[in-house]
Design an enzyme around this catalytic site. Structure first.
Site, short mmCIF file in Angstrom:
data_model
loop_
_atom_site.label_atom_id
_atom_site.label_comp_id
_atom_site.label_asym_id
_atom_site.label_seq_id
_atom_site.Cartn_x
_atom_site.Cartn_y
_atom_site.Cartn_z
N ASP A 249 0.86 -1.17 0.00
CA ASP A 249 0.00 0.00 0.00
C ASP A 249 0.90 1.23 0.00
O ASP A 249 2.09 1.13 0.32
CB ASP A 249 -0.88 -0.03 1.25
CG ASP A 249 -1.66 1.25 1.45
OD1 ASP A 249 -2.40 1.64 0.52
OD2 ASP A 249 -1.51 1.86 2.51
N ASP B 155 -0.02 5.17 0.97
CA ASP B 155 -0.16 6.12 2.07
C ASP B 155 -0.38 5.39 3.39
O ASP B 155 -1.30 4.59 3.52
CB ASP B 155 -1.30 7.09 1.80
CG ASP B 155 -1.21 8.34 2.65
OD1 ASP B 155 -0.11 8.61 3.18
OD2 ASP B 155 -2.21 9.05 2.79
N LYS C 228 -10.29 -1.64 -2.54
CA LYS C 228 -10.18 -2.28 -1.23
C LYS C 228 -11.40 -1.90 -0.38
O LYS C 228 -11.85 -0.77 -0.44
CB LYS C 228 -8.91 -1.79 -0.53
CG LYS C 228 -7.62 -1.98 -1.33
CD LYS C 228 -6.47 -1.25 -0.64
CE LYS C 228 -5.22 -1.25 -1.49
NZ LYS C 228 -4.12 -0.47 -0.86
N ASP D 138 -1.44 -0.74 6.20
CA ASP D 138 -1.70 -0.13 7.50
C ASP D 138 -3.19 -0.01 7.79
O ASP D 138 -3.55 0.29 8.93
CB ASP D 138 -1.08 1.27 7.55
CG ASP D 138 -1.77 2.22 6.58
OD1 ASP D 138 -2.33 3.23 7.04
OD2 ASP D 138 -1.76 1.95 5.36
#
Length: 216
Positions: free
Chosen positions: A11, A13, A137, A162
């Site tokens: 991922d 950010d 997602k 995250d």
């Protein structure tokens, strides 16, 4: 924990970089411009989801395209404001990986993702963005597309995320997952292993693929 794999899917950010200051500035301004009540805006999860999905939770469907164009405009213009930084361990880890063994899989559009990555000196050979998919997602489509383009079986890929939505997407894709506690509490993250950030991850390239060591 040691994991054997063929490819790593990151991922962007909250995993490779942090643009939280920029995101907060831009989305807060966007919400004011569109008259979104503060209590409605506060209930929507911004992180780890495509902008169109976020906007769809707040505005009627016919307004989504126009509103999406506006947030894209705001976020892209804000990159130059200095609100984007590489997270600990990112540059070092990516520098040790074969270029054909990793990809960035982001919920942002391509132009914005490339701008944010360029701001910290990262240029992936493969970037999967919101422009490349029909379902974001927590649907597994983005990660499955990345695995397919890299040419590796999903079960041999490891997802680094995250956000709970991204981890759910990785699990649904049949991939192993490594969670970072950069934006969410540990008890919110369901993964094979949980680390503080990428400084707690090391990777060794072998003849058979990649050997990952992940742990505090």
């Amino acid at each position: 924990m040691k994991i054997s794999a063929d490819a790593l899917l990151f991922d962007n950010d909250g995993t490779l970089i942090s643009s939280l200051e920029s995101v907060h500035r831009c989305w807060s301004r966007w919400a004011r411009e569109y008259g979104i009540p503060a209590e409605d805006f506060a209930r929507v999860e911004l992180h780890g989801r495509p902008a169109s999905d976020i906007i769809g939770d707040l505005l009627p469907a016919h307004r989504v395209p126009e509103a999406r164009a506006r947030i894209d405009e705001l976020e892209l213009a804000d990159v130059a404001g200095g609100g984007v930084v590489a997270l600990p361990g990112t540059v070092e880890l990516l520098g040790r990986l074969p270029v054909d063994r990793w990809a960035v899989v982001t919920s942002a559009n391509r132009e914005l993702a490339e701008a944010r990555l360029a701001a910290v000196g990262i240029s992936p050979a493969l970037l999967i963005s919101a422009d490349d998919i029909t379902r974001g997602k927590p649907d597994p489509e983005p990660f499955l597309l990345a695995a397919d383009k890299l040419g590796f079986a999903p079960a041999r890929c490891v997802v680094f995320e995250d956000a709970p939505a991204g981890l759910a997407a990785g699990r649904a894709a049949g991939m192993r997952t490594v969670a970072l506690t950069t934006t969410a509490d540990r008890d919110q993250l369901v993964a094979d292993v949980v680390v503080k950030d990428l400084s707690a991850v090391s990777v060794k390239a072998t003849e058979g693929g990649l050997e990952i060591t992940a742990g505090e």
